[in-house]
Enzyme design. Structure first.
Site, mmCIF file in Angstrom:
data_model
loop_
_atom_site.group_PDB
_atom_site.id
_atom_site.type_symbol
_atom_site.label_atom_id
_atom_site.label_comp_id
_atom_site.label_asym_id
_atom_site.label_seq_id
_atom_site.Cartn_x
_atom_site.Cartn_y
_atom_site.Cartn_z
ATOM 1 N N GLU A 229 0.893 -1.171 0.000
ATOM 2 C CA GLU A 229 0.000 0.000 0.000
ATOM 3 C C GLU A 229 0.925 1.212 0.000
ATOM 4 O OE1 GLU A 229 -3.298 -0.157 -0.098
ATOM 5 O OE2 GLU A 229 -3.678 -2.252 0.404
ATOM 6 N N CYS A 263 -1.833 9.324 2.546
ATOM 7 C CA CYS A 263 -1.657 8.794 1.182
ATOM 8 C C CYS A 263 -2.824 9.223 0.314
ATOM 9 C CB CYS A 263 -1.553 7.279 1.233
ATOM 10 S SG CYS A 263 -2.969 6.499 2.025
#
Ligand code: NAD
Length: 473
Positions: A229, A263
Site C-alpha cells: 500500500e 496517502c
C-alpha cells in the site's frame, strides 16, 4: 546495538530513543509467535473473536494513554482521536466479517460422480506488518486485525519516526494471555523492516513507493506474498455544475487534514474553465480560516509536519513550482519554523502545469495546486498523468455525471461529490493502480482472504476402480 533517536515534531528536539531491534531478537520473537500460532490457528473463530473483544476492551481502557503517546509522536490531536476511535471500532466490524467468513464449508459434488470436494483455508503462520508514520496506530492495525482473525500470528513494526506508543501496546498485549505469543509490536527502523521480510511468511507493507519496491524485490527472492500500500498523488476533478461551496470545503479538508500527510490526500485539483475563477476565489477565502495548532494543541486545525525530511520535500516542491511560474494564491513559499516544529499553511497554487514536481511527485503536505481544463477528456488525461493510481474524487452536478467520468480515473477508490472518503469508509473493496501498490483489497470482507491459502481435499467416496487407472493390473 544501535540506538535510534526520535525527534519531537512540535519542538524539533530529539527527546526519545530506542534500541533498534537486532536480528537475534527478531528471530526470538518470530519463534515465539510461530510457537503460539499452533493454539491460535486451531482455536475456533468464536474463541479468536472473544480474544479480540478482550483486546478491544483493553485498548478502550488505555485509550487516553495511547492517545497521549501518539500526540507526542505526531504533534496533533483531533486526527489522533479520530484515528484511535476508528481503528478500535473496526475490531467489531472485523469480528462480524470473520464470523460470517468462517462458516463451516459443506462437502460438494464434483463433475466426476464418485469424487467429492472439501474446501478449506489455511492461515499463514507469521504475518509481518510494516507501517509508516502518518497514522501510526491505524496503519499498524489495519491489516493486523483481519490477519489475527484469519488465524495468523502477527509481528508489527511501526515507523521509527513514531515509536512512542509501542511500549503501551506491548503492555496491553502482555496482559492478555491468548495474545502474548500471537501478536508482537517491535521498535525498529528500515534495517529491522528488511529483516522482517526475510523472516515472515507474508508481508503487509504500507509506506513509500521507493521502499515498497525494495520490499517487493526482497520478497520475490523468497517467493512470499506481499501486499503493498504505497504512495499517491490523488486528483480531484470539479466539473461545471458542481456545488462550488461544498466542493471547495471538501477539497480544502481532503488536501490539508493531517497537514496533508495522508496517502489519500488530494494533491492535484482540476477545475473546469467555466467555474475556475469562482472556485479559486472561494477556496482561497476559506483557506485563511485553517489555522495551526502550534501554540495550543487544543486549537487550530493543522499540526506540524511530523517527519523533518518531509518538510524538505514540501519546500523543494514549492520552490520548483514557483521557479517554473506557479503563483501562490494563498499560503507559504516554504514551511515555517514555530517553536522548533515545521508548519505549512494550506497553500493554494495556481498557474501550475505537469512539468512541476508538485503535479507529479507525492508532496505529502497541505498544498493545493489548481489547474484549469476545458473538456472532460482533458481532465481524465491530466488526472491519469502521474505514476500513481491510489484514489481520487469527482465533483459534478449529479452523481451520475460524476460516476460516468470516474470510471476512467486510474485509482481503486474514487469519491463522488466528496473527497478522501477512504479515510473514514473502510467497507468498500479496492485495489491500488499503477505504482500505488499491489495485492488484494485491504478493505471490505474479502480482505481476510489475503491471509489464507486455499486447500482442497479431493475425496473418492466409492470403492471402485477409477476409469483413468492402468487397466487389468
Ligand atoms: P517509508 O517507505 O519511508 O517507511 C515505511 C516503513 O518501511 C517504515 O516502518 C520503515 O522503517 C520501513 N522500511 C524502511 N526501509 C525498509 C526496507 N528496506 N525493508 C522493509 N521495511 C523498510 O514510508 P514513510 O515515509 O514512513 O511513510 C510515508 C509513505 O507512506 C507515503 O508515501 C504515503 O503515501 C505512504 N502511505 C501509503 C498508504 C496507503 O494505504 N497506500 C497509507 C499511508 C501512507
Amino acid at each position: 546495538m544501535a540506538k535510534v533517536t526520535v525527534r519531537n515534531p512540535r519542538t524539533g528536539i530529539k527527546d526519545y530513543s530506542f534500541e533498534n531491534f537486532s536480528y537475534e531478537k527478531l528471530k526470538h520473537h518470530s519463534n515465539n509467535l510461530r510457537h503460539g500460532n499452533v493454539a491460535w490457528r486451531n482455536a475456533t473463530i468464536e474463541q479468536r473473536v472473544a480474544t479480540m473483544q478482550e483486546w478491544k476492551t483493553a485498548l478502550e481502557k488505555n485509550k487516553e494513554a495511547i492517545i497521549a503517546a501518539l500526540i507526542i509522536d505526531t504533534g496533533r490531536k483531533w486526527e489522533t482521536v479520530l484515528e484511535v476511535d476508528l481503528i478500535i471500532k473496526s475490531i467489531d466490524r472485523w469480528c462480524g466479517i470473520a464470523k460470517d467468513f468462517f462458516q463451516p464449508i459443506a462437502q460438494k459434488d464434483s463433475s466426476i460422480p464418485f469424487i467429492k470436494l472439501q474446501q478449506s483455508l489455511v492461515a499463514y503462520e507469521l504475518v509481518g506488518v510494516i507501517a509508516p508514520w502518518n497514522f501510526p496506530l491505524l496503519l499498524a492495525l489495519i491489516d493486523t486485525i483481519p490477519a489475527l482473525l484469519a488465524g495468523c500470528s502477527v509481528l508489527v513494526k511501526p515507523s521509527e519516526v513514531t515509536p512512542r506508543f509501542i511500549p503501551k501496546m506491548e503492555a496491553i498485549i502482555n496482559a492478555i494471555p491468548a495474545l502474548t505469543n500471537t501478536l508482537s509490536f517491535i521498535a525498529g527502523d528500515g534495517i529491522t523492516g528488511a529483516a522482517m521480510v526475510e523472516e515472515c511468511d507474508l508481508i503487509c507493507f504500507t509506506g513509500s513507493t521507493a521502499t515498497g519496491k525494495k520490499v517487493y524485490d526482497a520478497a520475490s527472492k523468497r517467493m512470499i506474498p506481499v501486499f503493498l500500500e504505497l504512495g499517491g498523488k490523488d486528483p480531484a476533478i470539479v466539473l461545471d455544475g458542481a456545488h462550488i461551496d461544498l466542493a471547495s470545503s471538501s477539497i480544502l479538508w481532503g488536501s490539508t487534514a493531517n497537514a496533508g500527510q495522508s496517502c489519500l490526500s488530494i494533491e492535484r485539483v482540476y477545475v473546469q474553465d467555466t467555474i475556475y475563477d469562482a472556485f479559486v476565489k472561494t477556496i482561497v477565502e476559506k483557506a485563511a480560516s485553517i489555522t495551526y495548532n502550534a501554540n495550543n494543541l487544543e486549537e487550530g486545525f493543522i499540526g506540524p509536519i511530523i517527519f523533518e525530511k518531509q518538510a524538505t520535500i514540501i519546500d523543494t516542491h514549492l520552490k520548483d513550482a514557483i521557479e517554473k511560474g506557479a503563483t501562490v494564491a494563498y499560503g507559504n513559499t516554504a514551511c515555517e519554523i514555530i517553536n522548533g516544529g515545521f508548519y505549512c499553511k494550506p497553500t493554494i497554487l495556481t498557474n501550475v502545469n505537469h512539468t512541476m514536481l508538485v503535479m507529479q511527485e507525492e508532496t505529502f503536505g497541505p498544498i493545493i495546486p489548481i489547474m484549469k481544463f476545458t473538456t472532460k477528456e482533458q481532465a481524465i488525461g491530466l488526472a491519469n498523468g502521474t505514476i500513481y493510481g491510489l484514489s481520487g474524487a469527482v465533483f459534478a452536478k449529479t452523481n451520475e455525471e460524476a460516476l460516468a467520468l470516474a470510471q476512467y480515473i486510474d485509482g481503486g477508490a474514487i469519491s463522488i461529490n466528496d473527497c478522501a472518503l477512504t479515510a473514514v469508509m473502510h467497507e468498500g473493496e479496492k485495489n491500488s493502480f499503477k505504482l500505488s501498490g499491489i495485492g488484494g483489497t485491504r478493505m471490505g470482507p474479502n480482505a481476510i482472504k489475503r491471509f489464507m491459502r486455499q486447500k482442497v481435499f479431493i475425496i473418492k467416496d466409492q470403492e471402485i476402480e477409477s476409469p483413468w487407472w492402468y487397466k487389468k493390473i
